[in-house]
Enzyme design. Structure first.
Site, PDB file in Angstrom:
ATOM      1  N   LYS A  95     -17.240   0.452   8.360  1.00  0.00           N
ATOM      2  CA  LYS A  95     -16.054  -0.294   8.786  1.00  0.00           C
ATOM      3  C   LYS A  95     -15.991  -0.402  10.302  1.00  0.00           C
ATOM      4  O   LYS A  95     -15.667  -1.464  10.843  1.00  0.00           O
ATOM      5  CB  LYS A  95     -14.790   0.384   8.250  1.00  0.00           C
ATOM      6  CG  LYS A  95     -13.497  -0.331   8.639  1.00  0.00           C
ATOM      7  CD  LYS A  95     -12.285   0.328   7.996  1.00  0.00           C
ATOM      8  CE  LYS A  95     -11.003  -0.416   8.372  1.00  0.00           C
ATOM      9  NZ  LYS A  95      -9.799   0.160   7.719  1.00  0.00           N
ATOM     10  N   PHE A 103      -8.124   2.892  11.482  1.00  0.00           N
ATOM     11  CA  PHE A 103      -8.022   3.934  10.461  1.00  0.00           C
ATOM     12  C   PHE A 103      -8.729   3.460   9.201  1.00  0.00           C
ATOM     13  O   PHE A 103      -8.725   2.268   8.886  1.00  0.00           O
ATOM     14  CB  PHE A 103      -6.564   4.260  10.150  1.00  0.00           C
ATOM     15  CG  PHE A 103      -5.969   5.311  11.046  1.00  0.00           C
ATOM     16  CD1 PHE A 103      -5.569   6.533  10.544  1.00  0.00           C
ATOM     17  CD2 PHE A 103      -5.818   5.079  12.410  1.00  0.00           C
ATOM     18  CE1 PHE A 103      -5.024   7.508  11.363  1.00  0.00           C
ATOM     19  CE2 PHE A 103      -5.278   6.037  13.244  1.00  0.00           C
ATOM     20  CZ  PHE A 103      -4.880   7.265  12.717  1.00  0.00           C
ATOM     21  N   ASP A 142      -4.614  -6.058   2.069  1.00  0.00           N
ATOM     22  CA  ASP A 142      -5.741  -6.969   2.301  1.00  0.00           C
ATOM     23  C   ASP A 142      -5.461  -8.378   1.796  1.00  0.00           C
ATOM     24  O   ASP A 142      -6.002  -9.347   2.325  1.00  0.00           O
ATOM     25  CB  ASP A 142      -7.002  -6.428   1.616  1.00  0.00           C
ATOM     26  CG  ASP A 142      -7.480  -5.132   2.254  1.00  0.00           C
ATOM     27  OD1 ASP A 142      -7.435  -5.053   3.492  1.00  0.00           O
ATOM     28  OD2 ASP A 142      -7.884  -4.218   1.519  1.00  0.00           O
ATOM     29  N   LYS A 180      12.931 -15.748  -8.717  1.00  0.00           N
ATOM     30  CA  LYS A 180      12.332 -14.699  -9.526  1.00  0.00           C
ATOM     31  C   LYS A 180      11.514 -15.290 -10.666  1.00  0.00           C
ATOM     32  O   LYS A 180      11.970 -16.183 -11.389  1.00  0.00           O
ATOM     33  CB  LYS A 180      13.431 -13.795 -10.091  1.00  0.00           C
ATOM     34  CG  LYS A 180      12.887 -12.642 -10.934  1.00  0.00           C
ATOM     35  CD  LYS A 180      14.003 -11.764 -11.476  1.00  0.00           C
ATOM     36  CE  LYS A 180      13.443 -10.661 -12.367  1.00  0.00           C
ATOM     37  NZ  LYS A 180      14.517  -9.809 -12.922  1.00  0.00           N
ATOM     38  N   PRO A 215      -4.682 -11.811   7.371  1.00  0.00           N
ATOM     39  CA  PRO A 215      -5.415 -11.714   8.647  1.00  0.00           C
ATOM     40  C   PRO A 215      -5.919 -10.298   8.870  1.00  0.00           C
ATOM     41  O   PRO A 215      -5.258  -9.320   8.511  1.00  0.00           O
ATOM     42  CB  PRO A 215      -4.361 -12.106   9.687  1.00  0.00           C
ATOM     43  CG  PRO A 215      -3.042 -11.906   9.013  1.00  0.00           C
ATOM     44  CD  PRO A 215      -3.275 -12.191   7.571  1.00  0.00           C
ATOM     45  N   ASP A 216      -7.110 -10.187   9.440  1.00  0.00           N
ATOM     46  CA  ASP A 216      -7.713  -8.891   9.741  1.00  0.00           C
ATOM     47  C   ASP A 216      -7.298  -8.510  11.161  1.00  0.00           C
ATOM     48  O   ASP A 216      -7.926  -8.924  12.142  1.00  0.00           O
ATOM     49  CB  ASP A 216      -9.237  -8.974   9.618  1.00  0.00           C
ATOM     50  CG  ASP A 216      -9.898  -7.603   9.638  1.00  0.00           C
ATOM     51  OD1 ASP A 216      -9.390  -6.714  10.359  1.00  0.00           O
ATOM     52  OD2 ASP A 216     -10.898  -7.416   8.931  1.00  0.00           O
ATOM     53  N   ILE A 217      -6.236  -7.723  11.264  1.00  0.00           N
ATOM     54  CA  ILE A 217      -5.650  -7.412  12.566  1.00  0.00           C
ATOM     55  C   ILE A 217      -6.608  -6.582  13.421  1.00  0.00           C
ATOM     56  O   ILE A 217      -6.822  -6.872  14.602  1.00  0.00           O
ATOM     57  CB  ILE A 217      -4.313  -6.678  12.382  1.00  0.00           C
ATOM     58  CG1 ILE A 217      -3.348  -7.553  11.567  1.00  0.00           C
ATOM     59  CG2 ILE A 217      -3.711  -6.330  13.740  1.00  0.00           C
ATOM     60  CD1 ILE A 217      -2.052  -6.849  11.196  1.00  0.00           C
ATOM     61  N   LYS A 261     -15.888  -4.044  11.975  1.00  0.00           N
ATOM     62  CA  LYS A 261     -14.683  -4.502  12.675  1.00  0.00           C
ATOM     63  C   LYS A 261     -14.906  -4.630  14.178  1.00  0.00           C
ATOM     64  O   LYS A 261     -14.240  -5.431  14.842  1.00  0.00           O
ATOM     65  CB  LYS A 261     -13.529  -3.521  12.428  1.00  0.00           C
ATOM     66  CG  LYS A 261     -13.220  -3.269  10.963  1.00  0.00           C
ATOM     67  CD  LYS A 261     -12.575  -4.449  10.301  1.00  0.00           C
ATOM     68  CE  LYS A 261     -12.122  -4.083   8.891  1.00  0.00           C
ATOM     69  NZ  LYS A 261     -11.462  -5.190   8.192  1.00  0.00           N
ATOM     70  N   ASN A 315       0.845  -1.188   0.000  1.00  0.00           N
ATOM     71  CA  ASN A 315       0.000   0.000   0.000  1.00  0.00           C
ATOM     72  C   ASN A 315       0.884   1.242   0.000  1.00  0.00           C
ATOM     73  O   ASN A 315       2.036   1.207   0.444  1.00  0.00           O
ATOM     74  CB  ASN A 315      -0.905   0.016   1.233  1.00  0.00           C
ATOM     75  CG  ASN A 315      -2.064  -0.949   1.096  1.00  0.00           C
ATOM     76  OD1 ASN A 315      -2.389  -1.368  -0.003  1.00  0.00           O
ATOM     77  ND2 ASN A 315      -2.673  -1.308   2.215  1.00  0.00           N
TER      78      ASN A 315
END
Length: 396
Positions: A337, A323, A276, A286, A303-305, A341, A208
């Site tokens: 969200k 955030f 994600d 490579k 994993p969704d921390i 969450k 990101n």
């Protein structure tokens, strides 16, 4: 902040003891009065003369010094300081502290004091990871002892990992935070920051667009309020904050593990831009161009921390802050969200390219909680962090 503050600096035996010389210099530059105490092992690494010369004061090393002990000197030393700093804090000295041993001047001072204590651990990575050291660490934290570091890096013994003593300026920042005794003194807060890098092969990755600047600012603002901060960061461009326990990771899975190891905490601020998805099976070599066309990449969900910590049944932080970096329908998506969450607050911002926020020095956020949405004017990321830290202090 440190002018005329008296620091009792205990230097234990370890190769990191050489950093204590620079630490003394940095503290003296800021007006602090430094009284040094050397263990016998410390004298194998730094000389009493060099320490005394930099401190401008007599050093102490003997428990049974007739002159000093005639006036119960170890009691007076331990209680006349504004702060006791142990740097380096070896595994041996931490074990003595945790178990109440007092067989030399340093350990006796630490047992006889009611003055706040800050420890900068330094030891081999295997010693740091050993269950006995981790038990002692937990005991000392429960007793109210504060810590700065250790950092990860190359060891004098040739190994790599956590165990390097924090740099002198990091310790100074932690000392300043301890001296300030702000509203978050005694609180332990987790902050995640930066992007994560999800490998495709040894030379390519998915990431990101996050500089980590906002996360660094938040961590520094929390330290300034007196908090003990565990800072878990991906490979960010921003400078690392001073006065924190730094954990550097690469991938989302590594960040998840680091977060779990940092618990329990009083509050958690998840400002990292975690990818994600990851490539389900990253290549060990490579990936080359071929006449067969483009490679086929299969993705797996990371994993969704934020959701994992928000929904903990046991050990959930009192305050969980997420955030939401959005480009469309910012408030609607961020509000959804927060519900999805299960976190307490969401800090939402518009990161559309035209805003210049992603990677920039400013931010414009909206704080979303059960009380509604509160939009803040556009300001520097440092100012955003200060306001957020104040709100966290009030909430705790």
């Amino acid at each position: 902040m440190l002018t005329d503050k008296r620091i009792l600096l205990i230097i234990a035996g370890g190769i990191a003891a050489f950093k204590s010389l620079d630490l003394i210099r940095r503290l003296r530059e800021r007006g602090a009065l430094v009284t040094p105490v050397l263990t016998r092992a410390a004298e194998e690494f730094v000389t009493p003369l060099s320490v005394s010369s930099l401190a401008g004061e007599k050093i102490y090393r003997d428990l049974f010094d007739l002159t000093d002990e005639a006036e119960m000197g170890h009691i007076q030393l331990s209680r006349s300081a504004d702060l006791i700093v142990v740097a380096p804090g070896t595994a041996d000295l931490m074990a003595k502290m945790a178990n109440g041993l007092a067989n030399d001047l340093a350990s006796t001072l630490l047992l006889a004091t009611d003055t706040p204590v800050l420890v900068a651990p330094a030891m081999n990575v295997r010693m740091w990871d050993h269950p006995a050291t981790q038990r002692n660490l937990a005991t000392l934290k429960a007793d109210g002892v504060s810590f700065v570091g250790p950092n990860e890096g190359d060891m004098a013994c040739g190994e790599y990992g956590p165990g390097r003593m924090s740099e002198p300026l990091e310790i100074v920042a932690a000392i300043e935070g301890a001296m300030k005794a702000g509203p978050l003194t005694g609180r332990r807060i987790l902050v995640t920051s930066g992007p994560t890098h999800e490998p495709i092969d040894p030379v390519r990755y998915i990431a990101n667009r996050s500089s980590g600047a906002q996360g660094t600012a938040i961590a520094e603002a929390l330290v300034a309020q007196g908090a003990e901060v565990v800072f878990v960061t991906g490979p960010a461009d921003a400078a690392r904050p001073r006065g924190v326990h730094l954990v550097e990771v690469q991938s989302a899975q590594e960040m998840m593990q680091a977060v779990q190891e940092a618990l329990p905490v009083d509050a958690a601020v998840f400002s990292a831009a975690v990818a994600d998805w990851r490539v389900a099976s990253a290549s060990d070599s490579k990936i080359k161009k071929t006449k067969q066309g483009l490679p086929k990449l299969e993705f797996a969900e990371n994993p969704d921390i934020l959701a994992t910590v928000s929904q903990l049944q046991n050990g959930r932080p009192k305050l969980v802050v997420g955030f939401a970096a959005e480009t469309d329908d910012v408030l609607a998506n961020a509000t959804a969200k927060r519900t999805r969450k299960g976190c307490d607050w969401i800090v939402a911002n518009d990161v559309s390219p035209e805003t210049g926020i992603m990677g920039g020095s400013e931010n414009a956020v909206t704080l979303i909680s059960e009380d509604g949405a509160e939009s803040w004017p556009r300001m520097g990321k440092t100012e955003v962090a200060k306001i957020l830290a104040e709100r966290i202090a009030k909430a705790l």
